[in-house]
Design a protein around this motif. Sequence first.
Motif, PDB file in Angstrom:
ATOM      1  N   THR A  79       0.824  -1.221   0.000  1.00 33.08           N
ATOM      2  CA  THR A  79       0.000   0.000   0.000  1.00 33.08           C
ATOM      3  C   THR A  79       0.856   1.268   0.000  1.00 33.08           C
ATOM      4  O   THR A  79       0.318   2.366  -0.122  1.00 33.08           O
ATOM      5  CB  THR A  79      -0.963   0.062   1.216  1.00 33.08           C
ATOM      6  OG1 THR A  79      -0.186   0.277   2.400  1.00 33.08           O
ATOM      7  CG2 THR A  79      -1.796  -1.200   1.347  1.00 33.08           C
ATOM      8  N   ALA A  80       2.170   1.134   0.160  1.00 35.43           N
ATOM      9  CA  ALA A  80       3.030   2.329   0.157  1.00 35.43           C
ATOM     10  C   ALA A  80       2.972   2.952  -1.238  1.00 35.43           C
ATOM     11  O   ALA A  80       3.397   2.351  -2.218  1.00 35.43           O
ATOM     12  CB  ALA A  80       4.464   1.940   0.515  1.00 35.43           C
ATOM     13  N   ASP A  81       2.430   4.131  -1.312  1.00 34.95           N
ATOM     14  CA  ASP A  81       2.181   4.740  -2.628  1.00 34.95           C
ATOM     15  C   ASP A  81       2.724   6.168  -2.628  1.00 34.95           C
ATOM     16  O   ASP A  81       2.957   6.764  -1.582  1.00 34.95           O
ATOM     17  CB  ASP A  81       0.666   4.732  -2.903  1.00 34.95           C
ATOM     18  CG  ASP A  81       0.331   4.960  -4.371  1.00 34.95           C
ATOM     19  OD1 ASP A  81       1.259   5.022  -5.206  1.00 34.95           O
ATOM     20  OD2 ASP A  81      -0.863   5.074  -4.688  1.00 34.95           O
ATOM     21  N   CYS A  82       2.893   6.708  -3.828  1.00 33.30           N
ATOM     22  CA  CYS A  82       3.308   8.100  -3.991  1.00 33.30           C
ATOM     23  C   CYS A  82       2.079   8.860  -4.481  1.00 33.30           C
ATOM     24  O   CYS A  82       1.576   8.571  -5.572  1.00 33.30           O
ATOM     25  CB  CYS A  82       4.442   8.172  -5.014  1.00 33.30           C
ATOM     26  SG  CYS A  82       4.788   9.845  -5.580  1.00 33.30           S
ATOM     27  N   ALA A  83       1.612   9.809  -3.691  1.00 26.40           N
ATOM     28  CA  ALA A  83       0.382  10.541  -4.046  1.00 26.40           C
ATOM     29  C   ALA A  83       0.523  11.198  -5.422  1.00 26.40           C
ATOM     30  O   ALA A  83      -0.415  11.195  -6.227  1.00 26.40           O
ATOM     31  CB  ALA A  83       0.094  11.589  -2.986  1.00 26.40           C
ATOM     32  N   MET A  84       1.688  11.726  -5.708  1.00 22.23           N
ATOM     33  CA  MET A  84       1.876  12.450  -6.962  1.00 22.23           C
ATOM     34  C   MET A  84       1.775  11.542  -8.195  1.00 22.23           C
ATOM     35  O   MET A  84       1.428  11.999  -9.287  1.00 22.23           O
ATOM     36  CB  MET A  84       3.232  13.147  -6.970  1.00 22.23           C
ATOM     37  CG  MET A  84       3.464  13.946  -8.215  1.00 22.23           C
ATOM     38  SD  MET A  84       4.863  15.014  -8.085  1.00 22.23           S
ATOM     39  CE  MET A  84       6.180  13.869  -7.873  1.00 22.23           C
ATOM     40  N   ALA A  85       2.059  10.247  -8.008  1.00 21.50           N
ATOM     41  CA  ALA A  85       2.097   9.320  -9.142  1.00 21.50           C
ATOM     42  C   ALA A  85       0.780   9.238  -9.899  1.00 21.50           C
ATOM     43  O   ALA A  85       0.742   8.786 -11.039  1.00 21.50           O
ATOM     44  CB  ALA A  85       2.505   7.928  -8.654  1.00 21.50           C
ATOM     45  N   HIS A  86      -0.304   9.688  -9.277  1.00 19.94           N
ATOM     46  CA  HIS A  86      -1.642   9.596  -9.893  1.00 19.94           C
ATOM     47  C   HIS A  86      -2.135  10.942 -10.424  1.00 19.94           C
ATOM     48  O   HIS A  86      -3.235  11.018 -10.960  1.00 19.94           O
ATOM     49  CB  HIS A  86      -2.649   9.101  -8.848  1.00 19.94           C
ATOM     50  CG  HIS A  86      -2.244   7.804  -8.208  1.00 19.94           C
ATOM     51  ND1 HIS A  86      -2.678   6.587  -8.665  1.00 19.94           N
ATOM     52  CD2 HIS A  86      -1.407   7.549  -7.170  1.00 19.94           C
ATOM     53  CE1 HIS A  86      -2.137   5.632  -7.921  1.00 19.94           C
ATOM     54  NE2 HIS A  86      -1.367   6.194  -7.013  1.00 19.94           N
ATOM     55  N   MET A 259       6.633   6.114   2.609  1.00 19.45           N
ATOM     56  CA  MET A 259       8.003   5.575   2.630  1.00 19.45           C
ATOM     57  C   MET A 259       8.318   4.938   3.989  1.00 19.45           C
ATOM     58  O   MET A 259       9.060   3.953   4.069  1.00 19.45           O
ATOM     59  CB  MET A 259       9.003   6.699   2.355  1.00 19.45           C
ATOM     60  CG  MET A 259       9.072   7.086   0.897  1.00 19.45           C
ATOM     61  SD  MET A 259       9.962   5.805  -0.018  1.00 19.45           S
ATOM     62  CE  MET A 259      10.141   6.634  -1.600  1.00 19.45           C
ATOM     63  N   LYS A 260       7.714   5.499   5.025  1.00 22.70           N
ATOM     64  CA  LYS A 260       8.032   5.013   6.378  1.00 22.70           C
ATOM     65  C   LYS A 260       7.317   3.690   6.698  1.00 22.70           C
ATOM     66  O   LYS A 260       7.495   3.124   7.774  1.00 22.70           O
ATOM     67  CB  LYS A 260       7.679   6.077   7.427  1.00 22.70           C
ATOM     68  CG  LYS A 260       8.415   7.411   7.246  1.00 22.70           C
ATOM     69  CD  LYS A 260       9.932   7.271   7.182  1.00 22.70           C
ATOM     70  CE  LYS A 260      10.637   8.625   7.185  1.00 22.70           C
ATOM     71  NZ  LYS A 260      11.715   8.731   6.159  1.00 22.70           N
ATOM     72  N   LEU A 261       6.471   3.199   5.770  1.00 19.03           N
ATOM     73  CA  LEU A 261       5.842   1.888   5.966  1.00 19.03           C
ATOM     74  C   LEU A 261       6.855   0.748   5.788  1.00 19.03           C
ATOM     75  O   LEU A 261       6.577  -0.397   6.135  1.00 19.03           O
ATOM     76  CB  LEU A 261       4.684   1.699   4.969  1.00 19.03           C
ATOM     77  CG  LEU A 261       3.482   2.636   5.162  1.00 19.03           C
ATOM     78  CD1 LEU A 261       2.515   2.521   3.987  1.00 19.03           C
ATOM     79  CD2 LEU A 261       2.761   2.323   6.465  1.00 19.03           C
ATOM     80  N   ASN A 262       8.018   1.074   5.243  1.00 25.91           N
ATOM     81  CA  ASN A 262       9.039   0.048   4.981  1.00 25.91           C
ATOM     82  C   ASN A 262       9.861  -0.240   6.239  1.00 25.91           C
ATOM     83  O   ASN A 262      11.072  -0.013   6.283  1.00 25.91           O
ATOM     84  CB  ASN A 262       9.950   0.510   3.842  1.00 25.91           C
ATOM     85  CG  ASN A 262       9.223   0.594   2.522  1.00 25.91           C
ATOM     86  OD1 ASN A 262       8.872  -0.432   1.943  1.00 25.91           O
ATOM     87  ND2 ASN A 262       8.961   1.815   2.053  1.00 25.91           N
ATOM     88  N   THR A 263       9.185  -0.727   7.274  1.00 26.21           N
ATOM     89  CA  THR A 263       9.880  -0.987   8.541  1.00 26.21           C
ATOM     90  C   THR A 263      10.705  -2.277   8.437  1.00 26.21           C
ATOM     91  O   THR A 263      10.466  -3.112   7.555  1.00 26.21           O
ATOM     92  CB  THR A 263       8.862  -1.157   9.682  1.00 26.21           C
ATOM     93  OG1 THR A 263       8.038  -2.293   9.343  1.00 26.21           O
ATOM     94  CG2 THR A 263       7.991   0.082   9.846  1.00 26.21           C
ATOM     95  N   LEU A 264      11.613  -2.428   9.388  1.00 28.66           N
ATOM     96  CA  LEU A 264      12.457  -3.633   9.413  1.00 28.66           C
ATOM     97  C   LEU A 264      11.592  -4.891   9.590  1.00 28.66           C
ATOM     98  O   LEU A 264      11.826  -5.919   8.955  1.00 28.66           O
ATOM     99  CB  LEU A 264      13.444  -3.495  10.576  1.00 28.66           C
ATOM    100  CG  LEU A 264      14.788  -4.170  10.431  1.00 28.66           C
ATOM    101  CD1 LEU A 264      15.453  -3.838   9.119  1.00 28.66           C
ATOM    102  CD2 LEU A 264      15.685  -3.787  11.602  1.00 28.66           C
TER     103      LEU A 264
END
Length: 299
Positions: A79-86, A259-264
């Motif tokens: 679900t980690a997405d870039c708002a601008m990409a759309h 981006m911060k959803l990419n936890t260890l």
Amino acid sequence: MLKTQIEELKKRKNAVILAHYYAPAETQAVADFVGDSFYLAKIAKESLADVIVFCGVQFMGESAKILCPQKKVLMPDLTADCAMAHMVEEGLIERMRQEYEDLAVVCYINSTAALKCKSDVCVTSSNAVRIVSSLPNKNIFFIPDKNLGSFVKAQVKDKNIILNDGCCPVHVRMQAQDVKAELDAHPGALVLSHPECESGVLELSHFIGSTADIIAYAKECGAEEFIICTEDGVEFKLLADNPEKRFYFPNPRPCCADMKLNTLQAVLDVLLQEDKEVFIDEKVRERALLPLERMLELG
Ligand code: 13P
Ligand code: SF4
């Protein structure tokens, strides 16, 4: 320990971990490659691993899958997405093509695969000026980011660059007055900014570039204090490279929650379960590959 488990799984599965500079610090610390969007796309393409764990946002995982369909591309959080990409109205691209016969649609890599399918060439912040300058077309429709688009337009004067009304919510939140407040507090500091920032911030900047360019500049430059106008994940590498230098961010600190959803823990879970895989329809992949390959050739 999470780190040891990740290392073991990586070896066992012939996996490689790619992380963007905005990923959490602990994830950057275990990654095999950390970089800006262009570097990570190149690394994904060249990698001999069977599995790529992409710690970034959707368009990065998608780009890796488009470039390497035979590899399993996993993301710690799909679900980690870039708002601008759309932020492009697809019908607008068709209307622009009808209006300008020689139009080149230049697509910032921060875009969905569907938008790449409608584009002629992709760019990243590290190569946009060079690639747009090298195109034979006079008329350019630059999507989705109006701020990177205006930055390119200011430097490539011989082209008619048409802007689209998209932007990065994280970067446009930084305002010139916030940067001025930091400059007042640290008068000797240099301002290093990402071109996704608005013009008011860019005008105050001593250097403008991609995340990797900002990191390289801070290392090479003799100054000791810097005001960093991009997402705060870059601080990890800035401090690792320059423990004696000081880095400040505008207040509030720019943070990309996706981006911060990419936890260890998420990296470990996806390596264990291999459940969060990126899939792309083959027809979409074949078409979206064209602008990405053109970028790799020109960039
Ligand atoms: P870079 O290509 O500079 O790493 O930028 C990616 C991005 O998402 C900036 O917000
Ligand atoms: Fe997208 Fe902005 Fe996050 Fe970069 S910082 S991934 S452009 S939302």
